[in-house]
Write an enzyme that holds these catalytic residues in place. Structure first.
Site, PDB file in Angstrom:
ATOM      1  N   ARG A  21     -30.159 -27.215  21.844  1.00 52.64           N
ATOM      2  CA  ARG A  21     -30.513 -27.943  20.628  1.00 52.64           C
ATOM      3  C   ARG A  21     -31.365 -27.079  19.698  1.00 52.64           C
ATOM      4  NH1 ARG A  21     -32.081 -33.893  23.250  1.00 52.64           N
ATOM      5  NH2 ARG A  21     -29.936 -34.476  23.838  1.00 52.64           N
ATOM      6  N   GLU A  33     -22.219 -28.450  27.957  1.00 56.41           N
ATOM      7  CA  GLU A  33     -21.504 -29.629  28.426  1.00 56.41           C
ATOM      8  C   GLU A  33     -20.705 -29.334  29.699  1.00 56.41           C
ATOM      9  OE1 GLU A  33     -21.726 -32.659  27.610  1.00 56.41           O
ATOM     10  OE2 GLU A  33     -22.977 -32.440  25.836  1.00 56.41           O
ATOM     11  N   GLN A  38     -21.296 -33.026  36.418  1.00 52.72           N
ATOM     12  CA  GLN A  38     -21.682 -33.247  37.816  1.00 52.72           C
ATOM     13  C   GLN A  38     -22.913 -32.435  38.231  1.00 52.72           C
ATOM     14  OE1 GLN A  38     -17.566 -32.445  39.390  1.00 52.72           O
ATOM     15  NE2 GLN A  38     -17.758 -34.491  40.222  1.00 52.72           N
ATOM     16  N   TYR A  78     -18.959 -26.305  41.905  1.00 56.08           N
ATOM     17  CA  TYR A  78     -17.801 -26.813  41.159  1.00 56.08           C
ATOM     18  C   TYR A  78     -17.171 -25.678  40.339  1.00 56.08           C
ATOM     19  CZ  TYR A  78     -19.949 -31.252  42.439  1.00 56.08           C
ATOM     20  OH  TYR A  78     -20.508 -32.295  43.141  1.00 56.08           O
ATOM     21  N   TYR A 116     -14.334 -36.865  27.620  1.00 66.35           N
ATOM     22  CA  TYR A 116     -15.774 -36.872  27.335  1.00 66.35           C
ATOM     23  C   TYR A 116     -16.231 -35.545  26.730  1.00 66.35           C
ATOM     24  CZ  TYR A 116     -20.606 -35.848  27.707  1.00 66.35           C
ATOM     25  OH  TYR A 116     -21.870 -35.408  27.371  1.00 66.35           O
ATOM     26  N   ASP A 134     -20.902 -40.293  28.767  1.00 65.95           N
ATOM     27  CA  ASP A 134     -21.174 -39.612  30.025  1.00 65.95           C
ATOM     28  C   ASP A 134     -21.818 -40.600  30.998  1.00 65.95           C
ATOM     29  OD1 ASP A 134     -23.797 -39.914  29.133  1.00 65.95           O
ATOM     30  OD2 ASP A 134     -24.383 -37.857  29.626  1.00 65.95           O
ATOM     31  N   CYS A 188     -33.682 -45.376  30.888  1.00 67.41           N
ATOM     32  CA  CYS A 188     -32.746 -46.275  31.575  1.00 67.41           C
ATOM     33  C   CYS A 188     -32.159 -45.555  32.789  1.00 67.41           C
ATOM     34  CB  CYS A 188     -31.648 -46.710  30.610  1.00 67.41           C
ATOM     35  SG  CYS A 188     -30.675 -48.124  31.173  1.00 67.41           S
TER      36      CYS A 188
END
Length: 361
Positions: A21, A33, A38, A78, A116, A134, A188
């Site tokens: 950012r 991204e 994951q 991954y 996404y 996401d 959250c």
């Protein structure tokens, strides 16, 4: 005011300080991204920083070899993500003039970019008015609108994506998508959400009903299968044998100590390892002392790997019957070969024990 208005006001004051950012570019957004697929932010941050030093732009990534790219990614897991990223960078350079597509549809033609990731890049890097859902966003919207369908089901996904798009303020997709992500990461949270500090608590249906802990609704989970695996640390003098995994599939292109999975017909671990090495290398090994037991969890299964020190006769020559390559490597060169987590632990232990043996007591 809509919940998006409250959300954007909160984001303006409370957004996370993230390196992509501060210095913005489509390439940096893309890499961040992909790395975050994951993977938690705290885990990926040091990899992102090192990656940008080594591959600061699409040109440097496209020009790199697969082994360089795998080495830079090692430990992040991954590995299909980085192989796709590398392949996509070459496509962008060879076929797109070095510029990423600016639409979700165009981005999804590149390897490793799904709905996404395409929406996230298009909205954040290019300001396209499209929602990006996401895991954090999925959780926030499931609670906010009390979505009772399992969030990962087809029905649940359709509902949540529709909610995200219906509430998207035109011209503010970048801030809106990132605000939902940040709210899910900071307020959250999966467990013990901070409803008192939430900017949209008054509009949250799950909070009003007292069912925050039950949202999002989860799909029933199957217990992942467990595999017993063997690996041979084959030494010849001061050299050790490594095999390269096939480029497609789990840990594709990475290097490993050869071996394989225990089968019902195997009498014991030693028999398993001898069979696997004969099938993979066409040689008979002498199985020596155990060299550790290692446990690891992959996405869909778990393993317990039993490593053994092994040897082969001088007149035996391993053949490449099942892998993409074989190489005899000195112990000091092991760090130059990208490996999965368990093989790297074995390699580091092997080097340490060899080093300890030559030090004075």
């Amino acid at each position: 005011m809509s919940f998006a208005d409250f959300l954007l006001k909160w984001y303006e004051q409370n957004s996370r300080e993230l390196p992509w950012r501060f210095v913005q570019s489509p390439y940096r957004t893309w890499v961040s991204e992909v790395m975050l697929q994951q993977t938690q932010v705290d885990t990926m941050l040091p990899y992102y920083e090192k990656w940008m030093v080594r591959f600061p732009d699409i040109v440097s990534l496209a020009n790199a070899s697969e082994q360089e790219v795998l080495s830079a990614w090692e430990g992040l897991g991954y590995y299909s993500r980085v192989r796709n990223l590398h392949q996509a960078a070459r496509i962008v350079m060879d076929e797109m003039g070095g510029h990423l597509p600016q639409t979700p549809q165009g981005l999804q033609h590149l390897p490793g970019i799904g709905p996404y990731t395409a929406a996230a890049i298009a909205s954040i890097a290019f300001g396209v008015d499209v929602a990006a859902v996401d895991g954090n966003t999925r959780r926030v919207l499931s609670r906010l609108m009390d979505v009772r369908e399992p969030a990962r089901s087809r029905e649940g996904e359709e509902i949540i994506w529709a909610i995200a798009n219906e509430n998207l303020p035109q011209g503010q997709a970048s801030s809106y998508n990132q605000a939902l992500m940040d709210l899910g990461a900071m307020i959250c949270t999966p467990k013990d959400p901070d409803c008192a500090g939430c900017p949209v608590a008054e509009q949250c249906l799950a909070k009003a009903l007292g069912v925050q802990a039950e949202r999002p609704v989860k799909m029933p989970r199957k217990k992942p299968p467990h595999l017993t695996v063997t690996a041979a640390v084959i030494l010849r003098g001061e050299m050790v044998l490594l095999a390269q995994r096939p480029s497609h599939g789990l840990l594709g292109g990475m290097w490993e100590f050869p071996g394989g999975t225990f089968e019902e017909e195997d009498a014991d671990l030693e028999a398993c390892l001898k069979r696997e090495i004969m099938e993979e290398l066409g040689v008979t090994i002498r199985v020596g002392a155990p060299f550790g037991v290692y446990k690891h969890a992959y996405t869909h299964f778990r393993i317990t790997l039993h490593a053994f020190m092994c040897g082969i006769a001088d007149d035996e020559h391993p053949r490449n019957l099942a892998s993409d390559g074989l190489v005899w490597v000195s112990l000091t060169e092991l760090s130059a070969y990208p490996m999965g987590k368990v093989d790297r632990i074995i390699a580091e232990r092997l080097l340490k024990e060899a080093h300890d043996e030559i030090l004075p007591g």
